[in-house]
Design a protein around this motif. Structure first.
Motif, short mmCIF file in Angstrom:
data_model
loop_
_atom_site.label_atom_id
_atom_site.label_comp_id
_atom_site.label_asym_id
_atom_site.label_seq_id
_atom_site.Cartn_x
_atom_site.Cartn_y
_atom_site.Cartn_z
N LEU A 90 -2.03 15.44 19.62
CA LEU A 90 -3.19 15.01 18.82
C LEU A 90 -2.87 15.05 17.34
CD1 LEU A 90 -5.93 16.98 20.78
CD2 LEU A 90 -5.34 14.56 21.00
N PRO A 91 -3.60 14.28 16.53
CA PRO A 91 -3.38 14.34 15.07
C PRO A 91 -3.61 15.77 14.57
CG PRO A 91 -4.81 12.50 15.66
CD PRO A 91 -4.63 13.32 16.90
N ALA A 92 -2.60 16.32 13.93
CA ALA A 92 -2.64 17.73 13.50
C ALA A 92 -3.82 18.02 12.58
CB ALA A 92 -1.32 18.11 12.83
N ASP A 93 -4.11 17.09 11.66
CA ASP A 93 -5.21 17.34 10.71
C ASP A 93 -6.57 17.35 11.42
OD1 ASP A 93 -4.92 14.58 11.21
OD2 ASP A 93 -5.74 14.02 9.25
N ALA A 94 -6.77 16.48 12.38
CA ALA A 94 -8.03 16.44 13.13
C ALA A 94 -8.18 17.69 14.00
CB ALA A 94 -8.11 15.18 13.99
N TRP A 99 -10.60 23.19 14.94
CA TRP A 99 -10.49 24.64 15.12
C TRP A 99 -11.13 25.39 13.97
CZ3 TRP A 99 -10.18 25.47 19.83
CH2 TRP A 99 -9.27 24.84 20.68
N HIS A 100 -11.07 24.82 12.77
CA HIS A 100 -11.68 25.48 11.60
C HIS A 100 -13.20 25.43 11.66
CE1 HIS A 100 -12.18 26.90 7.53
NE2 HIS A 100 -12.97 25.88 7.30
N ASP A 101 -13.76 24.27 12.05
CA ASP A 101 -15.22 24.12 12.11
C ASP A 101 -15.56 23.12 13.22
OD1 ASP A 101 -17.95 23.75 11.77
OD2 ASP A 101 -17.82 23.42 9.61
N PRO A 102 -15.66 23.61 14.47
CA PRO A 102 -15.88 22.71 15.60
C PRO A 102 -17.26 22.04 15.61
CG PRO A 102 -15.99 24.98 16.33
CD PRO A 102 -15.56 25.00 14.89
N ALA A 104 -18.78 20.82 12.69
CA ALA A 104 -18.67 19.72 11.72
C ALA A 104 -17.61 18.71 12.12
CB ALA A 104 -18.36 20.26 10.33
N ASN A 105 -16.65 19.13 12.95
CA ASN A 105 -15.52 18.27 13.31
C ASN A 105 -15.29 18.24 14.82
OD1 ASN A 105 -14.49 17.85 10.45
ND2 ASN A 105 -14.50 20.08 10.60
N PRO A 106 -16.27 17.77 15.59
CA PRO A 106 -16.07 17.74 17.05
C PRO A 106 -14.99 16.72 17.43
CG PRO A 106 -18.02 16.49 16.46
CD PRO A 106 -17.53 17.15 15.19
N PRO A 107 -14.43 16.86 18.62
CA PRO A 107 -13.46 15.86 19.07
C PRO A 107 -14.13 14.48 19.12
CG PRO A 107 -13.49 17.76 20.54
CD PRO A 107 -14.64 17.92 19.61
#
Length: 182
Positions: A90-94, A99-102, A104-107
């Motif tokens: 997977l894209p490392a930044d995504a 992992w940092h804020d699941p 605000a940043n869901p899959p």
């Protein structure tokens, strides 16, 4: 103050596809994975079993020799487009943002952390005393977030390998306070 409830949360055993992000993807459990769950569950007292409806949890629950009630609210986080994928692809930044804020940043196409916590909190509230719930690592972490007030980053400090068992003692007054903060 009314009586406390004791609930046991058992993560399913090892699957045939270890190391992947397994959310709602239904994959088989290994025979040793089932045996591990049976061995671990033998050390606790429970009067009923509730299980995620996904086969990796349901098969472990069925092996415990007690009637099982399936409840989809105990499913793992829905990883959407990442479901069944190796995190290394997977894209490392995504992935780092997730992992940092699941929340605000869901899959992509997946579930927000807050949605998982809400559905697991409702399932946890419905469990009577002396229940064993056979579920998934993310759902157990969501139960900890709900019952103890931990945030998404704090729950990742808990090591929950396959066949891990967590016992919670839940007092009604405390659960109401936690629910007000959620």
């Amino acid at each position: 103050m009314s009586e406390a409830r004791t609930v046991h949360l058992l993560r399913h055993g090892a699957t045939v596809r270890p190391g992947l992000l397994l959310g709602h993807l239904d994959v088989a459990i290994t025979a040793p994975g089932i045996a591990d769950c049976v061995r671990v569950a033998a050390g606790v007292t429970f009067t009923q079993v509730v299980s995620s409806d996904l086969s990796r949890a349901a098969a472990c629950a069925a092996a415990l020799g007690a009637p099982v009630r399936h409840d989809a609210r105990w499913r793992e986080l829905d990883f959407g487009a990442w479901d069944g994928r190796d995190p290394a692809t997977l894209p490392a930044d995504a992935l780092a943002a997730f992992w940092h804020d699941p929340d605000a940043n869901p899959p992509p196409g997946g579930e927000r952390w807050s949605a998982l916590v809400a559905r697991v909190a409702a399932a946890l509230a419905d469990l009577p005393d002396a229940t064993l719930a056979v579920t998934h690592g993310g759902a157990i972490r969501a139960a900890l977030a709900s019952a103890c007030g931990f945030d998404a980053r704090q729950v990742w400090a808990f090591d929950l390998p396959c066949a891990a068992l967590l016992t919670l003692k839940l007092w009604p007054d405390t659960a109401q306070i936690v629910a007000l903060r959620t």
